[in-house]
Structures are given as structure tokens and as C-alpha cells.
Design a protein around this motif. Structure first.
Motif, PDB file in Angstrom:
ATOM      1  N   LYS A  86       0.817  -1.218   0.000  1.00  0.00           N
ATOM      2  CA  LYS A  86       0.000   0.000   0.000  1.00  0.00           C
ATOM      3  C   LYS A  86       0.854   1.274   0.000  1.00  0.00           C
ATOM      4  CE  LYS A  86      -4.041   1.872   2.380  1.00  0.00           C
ATOM      5  NZ  LYS A  86      -4.863   1.760   3.596  1.00  0.00           N
ATOM      6  N   ALA A  87       1.902   1.278   0.851  1.00  0.00           N
ATOM      7  CA  ALA A  87       2.719   2.491   0.969  1.00  0.00           C
ATOM      8  C   ALA A  87       3.336   2.889  -0.367  1.00  0.00           C
ATOM      9  CB  ALA A  87       3.822   2.279   2.011  1.00  0.00           C
ATOM     10  N   PHE A 254      -1.602  14.628  -6.704  1.00  0.00           N
ATOM     11  CA  PHE A 254      -1.451  13.183  -6.528  1.00  0.00           C
ATOM     12  C   PHE A 254      -0.048  12.872  -5.996  1.00  0.00           C
ATOM     13  CE2 PHE A 254      -0.092   8.988  -7.798  1.00  0.00           C
ATOM     14  CZ  PHE A 254      -1.209   8.179  -7.656  1.00  0.00           C
ATOM     15  N   GLY A 255       0.965  13.458  -6.644  1.00  0.00           N
ATOM     16  CA  GLY A 255       2.354  13.206  -6.237  1.00  0.00           C
ATOM     17  C   GLY A 255       2.641  13.675  -4.822  1.00  0.00           C
ATOM     18  N   VAL A 256       2.141  14.861  -4.491  1.00  0.00           N
ATOM     19  CA  VAL A 256       2.386  15.424  -3.157  1.00  0.00           C
ATOM     20  C   VAL A 256       1.730  14.541  -2.093  1.00  0.00           C
ATOM     21  CG1 VAL A 256       1.936  17.399  -1.629  1.00  0.00           C
ATOM     22  CG2 VAL A 256       2.588  17.794  -4.025  1.00  0.00           C
ATOM     23  N   MET A 257       0.482  14.168  -2.338  1.00  0.00           N
ATOM     24  CA  MET A 257      -0.252  13.382  -1.349  1.00  0.00           C
ATOM     25  C   MET A 257       0.299  11.960  -1.230  1.00  0.00           C
ATOM     26  SD  MET A 257      -2.151  15.600  -0.097  1.00  0.00           S
ATOM     27  CE  MET A 257      -3.213  14.664   1.002  1.00  0.00           C
ATOM     28  N   HIS A 258       0.802  11.423  -2.335  1.00  0.00           N
ATOM     29  CA  HIS A 258       1.412  10.097  -2.255  1.00  0.00           C
ATOM     30  C   HIS A 258       2.691  10.146  -1.411  1.00  0.00           C
ATOM     31  CE1 HIS A 258       3.254   6.321  -2.973  1.00  0.00           C
ATOM     32  NE2 HIS A 258       4.198   6.832  -3.738  1.00  0.00           N
ATOM     33  N   LEU A 259       3.531  11.141  -1.658  1.00  0.00           N
ATOM     34  CA  LEU A 259       4.765  11.248  -0.862  1.00  0.00           C
ATOM     35  C   LEU A 259       4.430  11.440   0.615  1.00  0.00           C
ATOM     36  CD1 LEU A 259       7.514  13.350  -2.661  1.00  0.00           C
ATOM     37  CD2 LEU A 259       7.324  10.876  -2.382  1.00  0.00           C
ATOM     38  N   GLN A 260       3.382  12.222   0.868  1.00  0.00           N
ATOM     39  CA  GLN A 260       2.983  12.462   2.254  1.00  0.00           C
ATOM     40  C   GLN A 260       2.575  11.137   2.925  1.00  0.00           C
ATOM     41  OE1 GLN A 260      -0.841  14.293   3.514  1.00  0.00           O
ATOM     42  NE2 GLN A 260       0.387  16.154   3.633  1.00  0.00           N
ATOM     43  N   TYR A 261       1.809  10.338   2.211  1.00  0.00           N
ATOM     44  CA  TYR A 261       1.372   9.051   2.771  1.00  0.00           C
ATOM     45  C   TYR A 261       2.573   8.142   2.999  1.00  0.00           C
ATOM     46  CZ  TYR A 261      -1.086   4.703   3.522  1.00  0.00           C
ATOM     47  OH  TYR A 261      -1.527   3.535   4.077  1.00  0.00           O
ATOM     48  N   LEU A 262       3.412   8.054   1.975  1.00  0.00           N
ATOM     49  CA  LEU A 262       4.573   7.164   2.072  1.00  0.00           C
ATOM     50  C   LEU A 262       5.489   7.570   3.222  1.00  0.00           C
ATOM     51  CD1 LEU A 262       6.361   5.052  -0.007  1.00  0.00           C
ATOM     52  CD2 LEU A 262       7.791   7.058   0.232  1.00  0.00           C
ATOM     53  N   SER A 263       5.680   8.876   3.392  1.00  0.00           N
ATOM     54  CA  SER A 263       6.622   9.310   4.429  1.00  0.00           C
ATOM     55  C   SER A 263       6.116   8.904   5.815  1.00  0.00           C
ATOM     56  CB  SER A 263       6.894  10.804   4.334  1.00  0.00           C
ATOM     57  OG  SER A 263       6.001  11.533   5.125  1.00  0.00           O
ATOM     58  N   PRO A 267       8.506   5.236   6.929  1.00  0.00           N
ATOM     59  CA  PRO A 267       9.537   6.241   7.210  1.00  0.00           C
ATOM     60  C   PRO A 267      10.944   5.772   6.835  1.00  0.00           C
ATOM     61  CG  PRO A 267       8.432   5.494   9.242  1.00  0.00           C
ATOM     62  CD  PRO A 267       7.703   4.895   8.100  1.00  0.00           C
ATOM     63  N   ASP A 268      11.134   4.456   6.735  1.00  0.00           N
ATOM     64  CA  ASP A 268      12.469   3.961   6.348  1.00  0.00           C
ATOM     65  C   ASP A 268      12.816   4.333   4.911  1.00  0.00           C
ATOM     66  OD1 ASP A 268      10.275   2.191   5.880  1.00  0.00           O
ATOM     67  OD2 ASP A 268      11.696   0.702   5.133  1.00  0.00           O
ATOM     68  N   ARG A 270      12.367   7.402   3.743  1.00  0.00           N
ATOM     69  CA  ARG A 270      12.496   8.863   3.656  1.00  0.00           C
ATOM     70  C   ARG A 270      13.814   9.326   3.027  1.00  0.00           C
ATOM     71  NH1 ARG A 270       9.388  12.455   5.973  1.00  0.00           N
ATOM     72  NH2 ARG A 270      11.197  13.753   6.395  1.00  0.00           N
ATOM     73  N   GLU A 271      14.883   8.669   3.410  1.00  0.00           N
ATOM     74  CA  GLU A 271      16.195   9.068   2.893  1.00  0.00           C
ATOM     75  C   GLU A 271      16.264   8.874   1.369  1.00  0.00           C
ATOM     76  OE1 GLU A 271      18.485  10.691   4.288  1.00  0.00           O
ATOM     77  OE2 GLU A 271      20.023  10.495   2.718  1.00  0.00           O
ATOM     78  N   GLU A 272      15.693   7.767   0.946  1.00  0.00           N
ATOM     79  CA  GLU A 272      15.642   7.478  -0.496  1.00  0.00           C
ATOM     80  C   GLU A 272      14.862   8.588  -1.227  1.00  0.00           C
ATOM     81  OE1 GLU A 272      13.291   3.962  -0.988  1.00  0.00           O
ATOM     82  OE2 GLU A 272      12.816   4.507  -3.051  1.00  0.00           O
ATOM     83  N   ILE A 273      13.744   9.015  -0.625  1.00  0.00           N
ATOM     84  CA  ILE A 273      12.932  10.064  -1.249  1.00  0.00           C
ATOM     85  C   ILE A 273      13.726  11.371  -1.325  1.00  0.00           C
ATOM     86  CG2 ILE A 273      10.763  11.384  -1.105  1.00  0.00           C
ATOM     87  CD1 ILE A 273      10.500   8.247  -1.534  1.00  0.00           C
ATOM     88  N   GLN A 274      14.475  11.649  -0.244  1.00  0.00           N
ATOM     89  CA  GLN A 274      15.290  12.878  -0.264  1.00  0.00           C
ATOM     90  C   GLN A 274      16.248  12.842  -1.445  1.00  0.00           C
ATOM     91  OE1 GLN A 274      14.755  15.523   1.336  1.00  0.00           O
ATOM     92  NE2 GLN A 274      14.139  15.171   3.465  1.00  0.00           N
TER      93      GLN A 274
END
Ligand SMILES: [Fe+2]
Ligand SMILES: [Fe+2]
Length: 362
Positions: A86-87, A254-263, A267-268, A270-274
Motif C-alpha cells: 500500500k505504501a 497526486f504526487g504530493v499526497m502520495h509522498l505524504q502518505y509514504l513518508s 519512514p524507512d 524517507r532518505e531514499e525520497i530525499q
């Protein structure tokens, strides 16, 4: 057989005697629960209540079975869905964004007052034509991901389908604009050897793709569409920019809300997203991968300056306005990253130093 219940029971009994499996006649817990449409009509969130409305954290559904329906054994695996966590794809408001997409569809044939486009000076017409070559990758890439997502996460999946429709319309409306006034299709913008959107296309993970496409690429295009009034020379162009901006703001959301959910859910990661955002900032500023038509050193940014200034004779004025547009791109990008929950990069020195430079020199 006086009531429906009785007739159902009788039918089952008869079927069993005859050797039929009538287990599919079983009533579900939703049986008899009527749902009244709300003010906005009957939306997905109205009907997705109860067990079938629950998207599991992990999906084992490989058979294309619609979420909440009764599983049966022995079904072949018709789908190979790599996105089953899901994440990896979810966001809180996918259903709402999808409903909005449906309600706000428009027609490039009839909703644009094409008759308002009249002869323009050559430099303006050429610049308009140059600017029209956005949009292809934004439909192509989500399209590639749709069949990768388990049907258990059908809300974001359907949103992506709506995005493909939106992008098809953008592709066609800008193509019409390039050809309607006797202009033509110009050379495609490319930064070095890269093709437009190349890195978006090569993403191997959905969130990686979404960060590049929704947050970065479409984010910078959205800002430009939003200032469309300033570079439109007639009502038709104003309509095109306004309607395209309306669509793009959904894609970016969509992109903003997806990143928000995933973060929050993973949380593991997060660094990859950065690290995706590090890359997004490089692309925003340098135009690498052709993601930002306003970035330094691409022909589309010169076309923008011509349009904003009102012609090649006013190029310096146009550049000033282009820098203001870039400032707005950066401001809106920073805002999106903050809403997505990754704003610390602007506090801890991680954000690209080039962002500041970008808004100062053409
Ligand atoms: Fe688009
Ligand atoms: Fe888009």
C-alpha cells in the motif's frame, strides 16, 4: 414461497439436489444497505464503506479480482502486479482526485475559442509553436504503471487512468495550437543528449517515478500554465493554459499526497525520497532530462522570454519576467515538498544551492 428469502433457500436446495454449486448466491453484508448520493452526487467514498472499502497494507491479489469480491480457489494468476504494498502507491484522497478528474473533463475541440486566434507577429507565433512540445511523457509513463498495480488499490490506479486521458488531451490541444495558425511543429527541446523526460521513463519504482513526474516535471510545468495569462495572445490560449493548469494541479496533488502518505507509512524510505528530490532540484534548475521548459539553456526558455516580453525586441523585459516565473516555480516547489513532509531539506542545507542561483541569472 412467500418471501424472497424463502425463494432463495428453495432455489439453493433445488440446485444442491441437482448438483450445482450455488454458493455465489450467498448474500453479502452490504445486502439491503441503500446509499443515498450526497451533494456532489454518488461518489466512490460514498460506496466504499465497510470491508470492501478497506485497502489492505499488502495485497495478495494476483487474479484481477475486484477488491472486496468473494475469492474462489483455482483461479489462474492473470496479473503480475509488482505494486502490491500500500505504501508504494497509496494516498489519502485518490478517489476524490479521480472524481474531480471525471467531473472536469473538457474538449480541445469545442471548449477552446479557436476563432479568437488571429495572425500574430512571426516571432510570437514561432515562440508559441516552440512551447507546444510538452506533454508526451506525462501520459506515457503513468500508462506504463497502471497494469503494475494490484486491483486492490484501484483508486490510485483509476486516477492514473484519468491522468493518461488528461495528457492525451494536452498533447492534442498543444498540437492543434501549433498548427491552427499556420505555424508548425518545431524542434524538440533537449538538454544535451537526453530526451525529454528520459529519467522519468527509466524509474524502476513507482514513488521514484512519481517524485520525478508529479513533483518535479509537472510541478514546474504547472507554474508556467498558471502564469499563462501573461503569455497568452488571445482568448484561446488563455483557455488552453487555464484548463491545462486545472488538470496539472490534480496530477501534482497526486504526487504530493502520495509522498505524504509514504513518508508516514514507510519512514524507512524517507532518505531514499530525499535523494529523488536532490535529483528533482538538479532537473528543475539545469533542465536535465528536459523536465523544465523554463530552465537555463533550453530553447523553450527563450521562447518563454519572447512570449512574456511581447516579442524579440523586448527580450530583456521578457527575461526579467522569466526570472520572476522561475522564482514562482521554486517557491511552489518548496511549498509542495513541505506539504509532502520533506521540508527539512530547506533547513538543514541539503537543498540544492543552485535553486537560489536559478532565479537570478538567465
Ligand atoms: Fe499535461
Ligand atoms: Fe500532467
Amino acid at each position: 414461497m412467500t418471501t424472497t428469502m424463502d425463494s432463495l433457500a428453495a432455489l439453493r436446495e433445488y440446485g444442491q439436489e441437482q448438483g450445482y454449486d450455488l454458493s455465489w448466491l450467498e448474500k453479502r453484508e452490504t445486502w439491503g444497505v441503500r446509499i443515498e448520493p450526497g451533494k456532489g452526487g454518488l461518489v466512490i467514498d460514498d460506496v466504499e464503506r465497510g470491508e470492501h472499502g478497506h485497502a489492505p497494507d499488502e495485497s495478495k491479489n494476483m487474479t484481477g479480482r475486484t477488491r472486496g469480491s468473494v475469492p474462489r480457489p483455482g483461479v489462474p494468476r492473470v496479473g503480475n502486479y509488482p505494486v502490491r504494498t500500500k505504501a508504494d502507491i497509496w494516498l489519502r484522497n485518490a478517489a476524490e482526485l479521480y472524481e474531480e478528474a471525471q467531473q472536469r473533463q473538457w474538449s480541445s475541440a469545442t471548449d477552446i475559442p479557436w476563432e479568437t486566434i488571429t495572425t500574430l507577429p512571426d516571432d510570437i507565433e514561432r515562440a508559441e509553436c516552440q512551447l507546444t512540445e510538452v506533454e508526451f511523457v506525462a501520459g506515457d509513463v503513468p500508462g506504463k504503471w497502471i497494469a503494475s498495480v494490484t486491483p486492490d488499490y484501484f483508486e490510485p490506479r483509476m486516477f492514473l487512468i484519468s491522468q493518461v486521458m488528461d495528457e492525451a488531451r494536452h498533447l492534442d490541444v498543444f498540437r492543434k495550437r501549433a498548427l491552427v495558425n499556420g505555424g508548425g511543429l518545431m524542434q524538440r527541446t533537449a538538454a544535451a543528449a537526453a530526451v525529454t523526460g528520459g529519467s522519468i521513463d527509466s524509474a524502476r519504482d513507482f514513488t521514484e517515478m512519481s517524485a520525478r513526474l508529479h513533483m518535479s516535471g509537472e510541478g514546474s510545468v504547472l507554474t508556467l500554465f498558471r502564469i499563462g495569462e501573461l503569455m497568452a495572445y488571445n482568448d484561446a490560449e488563455k483557455h488552453i493554459y487555464r484548463l491545462a493548469a486545472q488538470d496539472e494541479s490534480r496530477h501534482v496533488a497526486f504526487g504530493v499526497m502520495h509522498l505524504q502518505y509514504l513518508s508516514q507509512a514507510a519512514p524507512d524510505r524517507r532518505e531514499e525520497i530525499q535523494s529523488y528530490l536532490d535529483e528533482a532540484e538538479r532537473n528543475l534548475v539545469t533542465g536535465a532530462s528536459g523536465q523544465n521548459p523554463a530552465s537555463t539553456g533550453v530553447s523553450s526558455s527563450q521562447a518563454l522570454a519572447v512570449l512574456l516580453g511581447g516579442g524579440v525586441d523586448n527580450y530583456d523585459e521578457g527575461v526579467k519576467l522569466l526570472l520572476a516565473a522561475r522564482q514562482r516555480q521554486v517557491r511552489e516547489y518548496v511549498q509542495r515538498v513541505k506539504v509532502a513532509g520533506f521540508g527539512e531539506r530547506f533547513e538543514n542545507g541539503r537543498a540544492s544551492k543552485m535553486l537560489e542561483q536559478y532565479v537570478k541569472s538567465a
